[in-house]
Design an enzyme around this catalytic site. Structure first.
Site, mmCIF file in Angstrom:
data_model
loop_
_atom_site.group_PDB
_atom_site.id
_atom_site.type_symbol
_atom_site.label_atom_id
_atom_site.label_comp_id
_atom_site.label_asym_id
_atom_site.label_seq_id
_atom_site.Cartn_x
_atom_site.Cartn_y
_atom_site.Cartn_z
ATOM 1 N N HIS A 1 1.944 4.621 -2.117
ATOM 2 C CA HIS A 1 1.696 6.381 -2.539
ATOM 3 C C HIS A 1 3.458 6.643 -3.015
ATOM 4 O O HIS A 1 2.983 7.771 -3.352
ATOM 5 C CB HIS A 1 1.486 6.011 -1.048
ATOM 6 N N GLU B 1 -4.816 7.809 -2.850
ATOM 7 C CA GLU B 1 -4.900 6.699 -2.347
ATOM 8 C C GLU B 1 -5.461 5.542 -3.539
ATOM 9 O O GLU B 1 -5.162 4.681 -3.345
ATOM 10 C CB GLU B 1 -6.381 6.923 -1.705
ATOM 11 N N HIS C 1 0.623 -1.235 0.004
ATOM 12 C CA HIS C 1 -0.075 -0.239 0.262
ATOM 13 C C HIS C 1 0.793 1.161 0.061
ATOM 14 O O HIS C 1 0.906 2.395 -0.789
ATOM 15 C CB HIS C 1 -1.046 0.578 1.073
ATOM 16 N N GLU C 2 1.811 1.275 0.839
ATOM 17 C CA GLU C 2 2.816 2.723 0.920
ATOM 18 C C GLU C 2 3.812 2.932 0.243
ATOM 19 O O GLU C 2 3.859 3.626 -0.649
ATOM 20 C CB GLU C 2 3.348 2.657 2.268
HETATM 21 ZN ZN ZN Z 1 -3.360 5.546 1.729
#
Ligand code: ZN
Length: 505
Positions: A272, A298, A268-269
């Site tokens: 980003h 996101e 997830h990170e």
């Molecule tokens: Zn996030």
């Protein structure tokens, strides 16, 4: 005119450098800072924030903007500037017009209130005592209402708050999207509830944290996260922070009994981080080196975490590697059972642990309650009951305690209202972009099944990352997919995926 623009760019560049410095202090605070060093750190951070605020709201900035054709609502593009220069002006002006509406006194009073409120929340949550937190939340809410009134809005005070995270979007628009999504998600979640349940208990056995770390680093490198201009560390809550265009840091968390948390937290990170690393050269070190909105940011993390990281093809490549790291746990578990376990769907109490289907319902719940709190239809002391009723209505379960219910998220305690919708918007934008990516890249599955992520990353770089905040979220969405935001893409992605996993008819 050109020299006025350059003067503004210089101010922006210096603000960006100061922001990077503040980011480094904040990264340190969440990772390595000694526990008792918070007092000086908060003074350091507050001073830098004050200098940035003063720099960007200086009278000189106001007159430069005016001379360059800015009004309270927009900028004139009747000039000889490039598209990027006009986007810079428009974004700078938008931020300036918001910032000058809040007095320095208000900003510092609010900051002090939320810092007290946050520590009250930590204690109230650990003691499962909402009453202890209520007076603090009331104060934060009063400040938030004042903030919305000062900034101004057309229809709903929530518009003024939402605008900070999803520029140019309105409450009415989100309401419409969520209303439709609510029915669709509830229906799919009910269908899954009637299917054969998935047993994922093997995922909660002991998995050594050193090996989890090794696996997280391998994933980051493979997916295209450049460790020469980035780092991976551990923190209580995973996050991504950019110290500069060439310094992007991500964190994850390791728990011996929660291997899913480190793997999917890292991916997830990483999503980003890839966005932050992909901003074009022309916008680097300016305020355009930013996500188009929090929802768009996101969309990148959710796509890598879920559409790619929880994809059956992804685990064709990585499952043998994971089995090799943890033979005692996984040698008897088939790839298919593992794949189903990481995609298990079941209504649960905690948002951050929710699956892809029910996650959106957690967000809709918070959005609806925030609207009622802002409009005054819901009082703070009625909040726990309203929370439990909505949990029952949307997810069919009721929290066993306020700690696992209304007190679970930090956001309200630190004065962040209007942010929750961006999490769900991320899923929607993500699925819509993903659909376009798949149409342009029919070999996607065979690429990721062989550990090749270059083509997919390049597609995101070319179509989304390089532009940063040049386009608004809606314009970017239309450029990439030909349409405005539409929840049907997300729903058909989920329905396809879960029909396969749960053998739905
Ligand atoms: Zn996030």
């Amino acid at each position: 005119m050109k020299n006025k623009l350059q003067a503004l760019q210089k101010i922006d560049n210096e603000a960006k450098i100061l922001e990077g410095t503040a980011a480094l202090l904040s990264w340190d605070q969440e990772t390595y800072m000694p526990v008792k060093s918070i007092q000086n750190r908060s003074k350091q951070t507050a001073l830098i924030q004050k200098i940035i605020h003063e720099k960007c709201t200086d009278q000189k900035v106001g007159s430069l903007l005016k001379d360059l054709g800015a009004t309270e609502k927009s900028i004139s593009t009747e000039n000889s500037f490039t598209e990027i220069e006009n986007a810079f002006l428009s974004n700078f002006n938008r931020k300036y017009q918001r910032d000058i509406k809040l007095s320095p006194q208000f900003v510092s009073d609010f900051a002090e209130t939320v810092s007290v409120s946050q520590s009250a929340w930590v204690e109230a949550r650990s003691k499962n005592d909402f009453k202890m937190f209520a007076p603090h939340l009331q104060k934060v809410l009063d400040f938030t209402k004042k903030k919305a009134e000062s900034i101004g809005y057309e229809e709903h005070p929530y518009d003024a708050l939402l605008d900070e995270y999803e520029p140019w979007t309105t409450t009415a628009k989100i309401k419409g999207v969520f209303e439709q999504l609510k029915g669709q998600l509830t229906e799919l979640s009910n269908q899954i509830a009637h299917a054969q349940p998935i047993d994922d208990s093997f995922l909660n056995e002991s998995f050594g944290t050193n090996k989890q770390k090794e696996f997280s680093l391998l994933l980051l490198k493979d997916l295209g996260f450049n460790l020469d201009i980035g780092r991976l560390d551990a923190s209580a809550h995973p996050f991504t922070i950019a110290v500069g265009g060439d310094d992007v840091r991500v964190t994850t968390r390791y728990n011996e009994y929660l291997i899913k948390t480190s793997i999917f937290g890292t991916i997830h990170e990483c999503g980003h981080g890839l966005y932050e690393m992909g901003f074009g050269e022309k916008i680097k070190n300016s305020l355009l080196a930013n996500g188009a909105s929090f929802g768009i940011h996101e969309s990148q993390s959710r796509t890598w975490e879920n559409a790619i990281g929880r994809n059956v093809a992804f685990w064709k490549f990585y499952y043998p590697k994971l089995q090799k790291l943890f033979p005692e746990r996984l040698s008897t578990i088939s790839q298919n059972i593992f794949y189903k376990a990481i995609n298990k769907c079941e209504p649960s109490l905690i948002r951050v642990e929710a699956d892809e289907v029910t996650y959106g319902l957690h967000i809709i719940l918070r959005f609806e309650l925030e609207l009622q709190l802002l409009s005054g239809d819901l009082k703070v002391d009625e909040l726990p009951e309203a929370w439990n009723c909505k949990m029952k209505e949307l997810l069919g379960i009721v929290p066993d305690s306020d700690a696992n219910g209304v007190l679970q998220d930090v956001h309200w305690s630190i004065g962040i209202f209007g942010y929750f919708p961006t999490y769900a918007l991320g899923n929607l934008y993500g699925a819509q972009f993903y659909d376009s990516m798949l149409k342009n890249n029919p070999d996607f599955e065979s690429q990721i099944a062989s550990g090749d992520f270059k083509t997919v990353l390049n597609w995101y770089r070319e179509n989304i990352h390089q532009y940063g905040a040049i386009y608004s979220a809606d314009d970017l969405c239309k450029r990439v997919t030909g349409k405005s935001l539409n929840s049907d893409y997300f729903m058909s992605y989920l329905t396809n995926k879960y029909t396969g996993i749960y053998n739905l008819i």
